[in-house]
Design an enzyme around this catalytic site. Structure first.
Site, PDB file in Angstrom:
ATOM      1  N   TYR A 152       0.828  -1.200   0.000  1.00  0.00           N
ATOM      2  CA  TYR A 152       0.000   0.000   0.000  1.00  0.00           C
ATOM      3  C   TYR A 152       0.871   1.262   0.000  1.00  0.00           C
ATOM      4  O   TYR A 152       1.879   1.332   0.710  1.00  0.00           O
ATOM      5  CB  TYR A 152      -0.901  -0.041   1.244  1.00  0.00           C
ATOM      6  CG  TYR A 152      -1.767   1.174   1.367  1.00  0.00           C
ATOM      7  CD1 TYR A 152      -2.713   1.471   0.394  1.00  0.00           C
ATOM      8  CD2 TYR A 152      -1.627   2.050   2.437  1.00  0.00           C
ATOM      9  CE1 TYR A 152      -3.498   2.602   0.495  1.00  0.00           C
ATOM     10  CE2 TYR A 152      -2.416   3.172   2.547  1.00  0.00           C
ATOM     11  CZ  TYR A 152      -3.353   3.446   1.567  1.00  0.00           C
ATOM     12  OH  TYR A 152      -4.118   4.577   1.665  1.00  0.00           O
TER      13      TYR A 152
ATOM     14  N   LYS B 253     -11.914  -0.404   4.541  1.00  0.00           N
ATOM     15  CA  LYS B 253     -12.161  -1.192   3.341  1.00  0.00           C
ATOM     16  C   LYS B 253     -13.268  -2.219   3.601  1.00  0.00           C
ATOM     17  O   LYS B 253     -14.370  -1.844   3.916  1.00  0.00           O
ATOM     18  CB  LYS B 253     -10.846  -1.833   2.881  1.00  0.00           C
ATOM     19  CG  LYS B 253      -9.652  -0.858   2.856  1.00  0.00           C
ATOM     20  CD  LYS B 253      -9.782   0.232   1.791  1.00  0.00           C
ATOM     21  CE  LYS B 253      -8.759   1.347   1.945  1.00  0.00           C
ATOM     22  NZ  LYS B 253      -7.363   0.934   1.952  1.00  0.00           N
TER      23      LYS B 253
HETATM   24  C1  LIG Z   1      -6.278   1.443   2.438  1.00  0.00           C
HETATM   25  C2  LIG Z   1      -5.222   0.572   2.962  1.00  0.00           C
HETATM   26  C3  LIG Z   1      -4.486   0.955   4.097  1.00  0.00           C
HETATM   27  C4  LIG Z   1      -4.686   2.274   4.784  1.00  0.00           C
HETATM   28  O1  LIG Z   1      -5.902   2.376   5.432  1.00  0.00           O
HETATM   29  P1  LIG Z   1      -6.623   3.787   5.759  1.00  0.00           P
HETATM   30  O2  LIG Z   1      -7.816   3.375   6.504  1.00  0.00           O
HETATM   31  O3  LIG Z   1      -6.897   4.446   4.433  1.00  0.00           O
HETATM   32  O4  LIG Z   1      -5.673   4.601   6.547  1.00  0.00           O
HETATM   33  C5  LIG Z   1      -3.538   0.071   4.568  1.00  0.00           C
HETATM   34  N1  LIG Z   1      -3.293  -1.088   3.949  1.00  0.00           N
HETATM   35  C6  LIG Z   1      -3.961  -1.481   2.859  1.00  0.00           C
HETATM   36  C7  LIG Z   1      -3.650  -2.791   2.218  1.00  0.00           C
HETATM   37  C8  LIG Z   1      -4.942  -0.655   2.309  1.00  0.00           C
HETATM   38  O5  LIG Z   1      -5.594  -1.043   1.210  1.00  0.00           O
END
Ligand SMILES: *Cc1c(COP(=O)(O)O)cnc(C)c1O
Length: 401
Positions: free
Chosen positions: A109, A206
């Site tokens: 990420y 997510k």
């Molecule tokens: C989106 C994401 C993050 C970060 O999360 P946030 O809630 O946007 O801070 C970390 N790891 C992965 C794999 C992601 O897809």
């Protein structure tokens, strides 16, 4: 208000059931079924000056604890919730001493990459090395003198799958800790603590939240003392979840199993159809039998997930396809009930990603509507990109989300 802790007595229940029954805040008659949103910074002090819940940032709230109970139970360890996935990641990295040696995966990420790079640049907060974690030799060499190995599996956006148990064994021999970003797999498809990891991180923004309407993160740890250190980190650095966000994340998590089942089935079908399309190059989805990650994923995971990536000829073609889609939203992020698509190489720190690669997060729409949308957009020549509005859509005007 007494809040239940980690209820190991529920370990016999299946994951789907635990999603529905945990994090309810107690079963006394008259209690609401859901822990209500409690917008409180402070609570009444104990009359005798004794310890009690006094201030949210220090002592937590029933809403956070309900979510922590659920996700902690699913992952098999105590959980601490943070204001975002990045705050959760940062909290784990902040447990390391200054100058600690961190091994990071070649694909991960963007936020993790930026955080590690900033820290390395800021007087060596940590020393970072990247390694191809799917290559056993490269990994062994990198792990040999490290303090923390960071894994992301499947990875964002290249869907690399790493053998967590193999890495954990090598890391333990080297005296290193292992943290796994489990955002793509969710607690339903894989549980890294049971494979030897020390920390599991989720961006609940997510799939756990699942509706693209909140930011929240969690760390689940193997040891109680790490939970205490992470709570301390949250207390002093202040990256606390919002009351509404914690409520929404728990509400979203209730349907994680059914969303995942539908989305995963659709992702598999779309991956197969895309792989057979003449305009599409490599499709990355661990569920495809000829994907290099397939065997590893089939052994390690209970399903192949809801995200896939596919390559088009170049950036222009990929951008044109994004612009021509009508059902799938051209937007960042993933894990929502609505499908989203994005060309990841446009982002900084993604130089290793092919320019024409599109990451598709598959939502709950009907598979045939998604395929018609993709198929129609793929037929639109790149030259027509600016006139995307002329691309024929099978969806009535105004129904674009
Ligand atoms: C989106 C994401 C993050 C970060 O999360 P946030 O809630 O946007 O801070 C970390 N790891 C992965 C794999 C992601 O897809």
């Amino acid at each position: 208000m007494a809040v239940q802790g980690h209820r190991s007595s529920d370990a016999g229940l299946r994951l789907e059931t635990r999603l529905a029954v945990l994090g309810r805040g107690g079963s006394e008659p008259g209690r609401p079924l859901n822990v209500p949103i409690i917008p409180a910074s402070n609570f009444r002090a104990a009359p005798d000056g004794g310890a009690g819940r006094e201030y949210s940032r220090d002592d937590g709230t029933p809403g956070w604890e309900a979510l922590e109970e659920l996700v902690g139970d699913l992952e098999g360890g105590p959980a601490v919730a943070f204001s975002s996935g990045m705050a959760a990641i940062a909290a784990v990295l902040e447990l390391l001493p200054v100058g600690a040696r961190v091994v990071a995966p070649r694909d991960s990420y963007t936020g993790l990459r930026a955080l590690l790079a900033d820290g390395a640049a800021a007087g060596g907060r940590w020393q970072v090395r990247t390694a191809d974690m799917t290559d056993a030799e490269a990994l062994a060499a990198a792990v040999a003198d490290s303090d923390l190995v960071w894994l992301e599996t499947p990875s964002n956006p290249l869907l690399d799958v790493v053998d967590i148990a193999e890495v954990a064994t090598a890391a333990r021999a080297a005296g290193a800790l292992v943290a796994v970003d489990n955002t793509f797999a969710t607690p339903l498809l894989q549980n890294p603590l049971s494979l030897g990891a020390d920390f599991v991180v989720h961006s609940a923004t997510k799939s756990i939240g699942g509706h693209s309407d909140l930011l929240l993160g969690l760390v689940v740890c193997r040891r109680d003392e790490d939970r205490a250190r992470l709570s301390r980190r949250r207390e002093v650095a202040g990256a606390t979840p919002g009351a509404l966000e914690a409520f929404l994340a728990l509400r979203g998590a209730r349907t994680l199993a059914v969303r995942l089942r539908q989305e995963q089935e659709t992702a598999g079908e779309l991956a197969r159809r895309l792989a057979a399309h003449p305009a599409v190059g490599r499709v990355r989805y661990p569920g495809l039998p000829d994907d290099p990650n397939h065997t590893r994923a089939a052994e390690q995971m209970r399903g192949f997930g809801t995200v896939l990536s596919f390559e088009l000829a170049d950036a222009g073609t990929a951008d044109a396809v994004c612009a021509a889609l009508r059902v799938i939203s051209h937007a960042t992020s993933l894990g929502g009930v609505e499908s989203t698509i994005e060309r990841r190489a446009k982002l900084p720190g993604q130089e290793h990603v092919p320019a024409g690669l599109l990451r598709l997060s598959v939502g709950c729409e009907h598979v045939e509507d998604l395929w018609t949308d993709l198929h129609t957009a793929l037929e639109a020549p790149a030259a027509e990109a600016p006139a995307a509005s002329t691309v024929r859509s099978t969806v009535p005007a105004g129904s674009h989300p």
